[in-house]
Design a protein around this motif. Structure first.
Motif, PDB file in Angstrom:
ATOM      1  N   SER A 187       0.866  -1.174   0.000  1.00 31.52           N
ATOM      2  CA  SER A 187       0.000   0.000   0.000  1.00 31.52           C
ATOM      3  C   SER A 187       0.904   1.224   0.000  1.00 31.52           C
ATOM      4  O   SER A 187       1.583   1.503   1.004  1.00 31.52           O
ATOM      5  CB  SER A 187      -0.906   0.012   1.240  1.00 31.52           C
ATOM      6  OG  SER A 187      -1.663   1.213   1.298  1.00 31.52           O
ATOM      7  N   ASP A 188       0.934   1.921  -1.123  1.00 28.02           N
ATOM      8  CA  ASP A 188       1.889   3.024  -1.317  1.00 28.02           C
ATOM      9  C   ASP A 188       3.304   2.475  -1.138  1.00 28.02           C
ATOM     10  O   ASP A 188       3.690   1.548  -1.842  1.00 28.02           O
ATOM     11  CB  ASP A 188       1.584   4.182  -0.361  1.00 28.02           C
ATOM     12  CG  ASP A 188       0.222   4.808  -0.638  1.00 28.02           C
ATOM     13  OD1 ASP A 188      -0.180   4.855  -1.820  1.00 28.02           O
ATOM     14  OD2 ASP A 188      -0.438   5.238   0.321  1.00 28.02           O
ATOM     15  N   ASP A 189       4.069   3.006  -0.192  1.00 29.43           N
ATOM     16  CA  ASP A 189       5.445   2.550   0.022  1.00 29.43           C
ATOM     17  C   ASP A 189       5.565   1.672   1.264  1.00 29.43           C
ATOM     18  O   ASP A 189       6.638   1.583   1.872  1.00 29.43           O
ATOM     19  CB  ASP A 189       6.391   3.760   0.154  1.00 29.43           C
ATOM     20  CG  ASP A 189       6.578   4.480  -1.166  1.00 29.43           C
ATOM     21  OD1 ASP A 189       6.533   3.816  -2.212  1.00 29.43           O
ATOM     22  OD2 ASP A 189       6.775   5.716  -1.150  1.00 29.43           O
ATOM     23  N   THR A 208       7.379  -0.285   6.959  1.00 31.46           N
ATOM     24  CA  THR A 208       8.031   0.616   5.998  1.00 31.46           C
ATOM     25  C   THR A 208       9.537   0.539   6.189  1.00 31.46           C
ATOM     26  O   THR A 208      10.035   0.081   7.232  1.00 31.46           O
ATOM     27  CB  THR A 208       7.555   2.062   6.196  1.00 31.46           C
ATOM     28  OG1 THR A 208       7.807   2.460   7.559  1.00 31.46           O
ATOM     29  CG2 THR A 208       6.070   2.206   5.878  1.00 31.46           C
TER      30      THR A 208
END
Length: 344
Positions: A187-189, A208
């Motif tokens: 999800s995104d980064d 992350t």
């Protein structure tokens, strides 16, 4: 009469130039000596190696400034998630979606949010209905590169950990091991365990990664073989070393250091030229007039002799080098006198 006046003027000019050369060398060497004395008062000398310095014998234990672009020889890797980065340090952050207790103006309320540590709900004013899962199944970690070099020196881990700046490292979902690929999605980064990333649920994880960027750096540290390490005592380096972004001069890193004298070699050469020209003019009416080699010999006697005598009290090695040049200059001048007096 005219010839006599010209000879007198040449001698006077020669004497002035000779004295100017001697005064210049005396002033130049005095400021070099003052700089050396100021460095001695500051403490141990600092080797200013910059980007081109190499490990060599006699450097062990010395404080040095090294600068340049770090070279990542062995990049860090998070083997569990197969995430890597061409950077000095790779950092894994783990967060869990948990209840948080927030009190504002005496009013307490609860909300779900991403938190990077387990939140103990037993300390809440109203724990009922706000129980958190507890310990994280996956921990945050930091991965250092196996080897990073700055210039021709390796960097120790304490210095690497002090490198500033952070950049996001996006994970490669396709590179995940099968067991984790079944649990996480990108999800995104970030990697999340939420089936609906826009609507996470209690206990969901979000992972992350960040890395220290590769950028021009300047490091002040102690030399230990081919590695830069923190100094045993902090001194002016604070924690035993200093790390700054960009190409920084030694005075930028250690502003307490005295500023080195400028154009030392150029002024030494200028003083020699003045003395040699003065000697050439002083010999205007002698049998050695227009004898350039004789003038060079005299210049090479008087200038090094003054410098050598000045250095005798503080640095015997420097004094010896200067006096050796004076002896060689004397030999040249004597040889020219003999050649002119007894021509072949």
């Amino acid at each position: 009469m005219k010839h006599t006046g010209m000879a007198l003027g040449a001698r006077l000019a020669g004497a002035v130039l000779l004295l100017a050369g001697l005064g210049l060398i005396a002033w130049n060497e005095r400021r070099v000596m003052d700089y050396a004395a100021a460095l001695a008062r500051h403490g141990a000398p600092v080797l200013d190696l910059g980007a081109g310095g190499r490990p060599s014998a006699g450097q062990y234990g010395s404080l040095t400034r090294v600068s340049g672009m770090p070279q990542i020889v062995e990049a860090p890797r998070d083997a569990e998630f197969n995430v890597h980065a061409n950077a000095p340090i790779l950092i894994r952050h783990v967060e869990m979606f948990q209840w948080r207790e927030i009190t504002v103006g005496g009013a307490t309320h609860y909300e779900l949010d991403w938190v990077d540590r387990p939140v103990d709900a037993s300390d809440f004013a109203k724990p009922a209905g706000h129980v958190n899962p507890g310990a994280f199944p996956i921990q945050g970690r930091q991965f250092e590169a196996g080897e990073v070099k700055l210039g021709n020196f390796k960097l120790s881990e304490p210095i690497l950990r002090a490198f500033p700046g952070r950049v996001t490292v996006p994970p490669d979902e396709k590179a995940l091991p099968p067991n984790l690929a079944a649990t996480f999605q990108r999800s995104d980064d970030a990697l999340v365990t939420s089936s609906k990333p826009a609507h996470p649920r209690l206990g969901d994880l979000r992972i992350t990664w960040e890395a220290v960027p590769v950028q021009a750096m300047t490091v002040l540290a102690r030399i230990d073989g081919d590695t830069l390490v923190p100094a045993t005592s902090g001194g002016d380096a604070g924690a035993g070393f200093d790390v700054q972004v960009g190409e920084r001069s030694l005075l930028d890193v250690l502003p307490a250091l005295p500023e080195p004298p400028q154009a030392v070699l150029a002024l030494r050469f200028a003083s020699f030229l003045l003395a040699a020209l003065g000697a050439w003019l002083l010999a205007y009416t002698s049998r050695l007039q227009r004898d350039v080699l004789f003038a060079i010999g005299i210049g090479a006697v008087v200038v090094p002799a003054v410098a050598g005598v000045m250095w005798l009290a503080s640095d015997a090695m420097s004094a010896s080098v200067w006096l050796l040049f004076a002896v060689l200059g004397a030999g040249l001048a004597i040889w020219r006198v003999q050649q002119r007096t007894h021509p072949a």
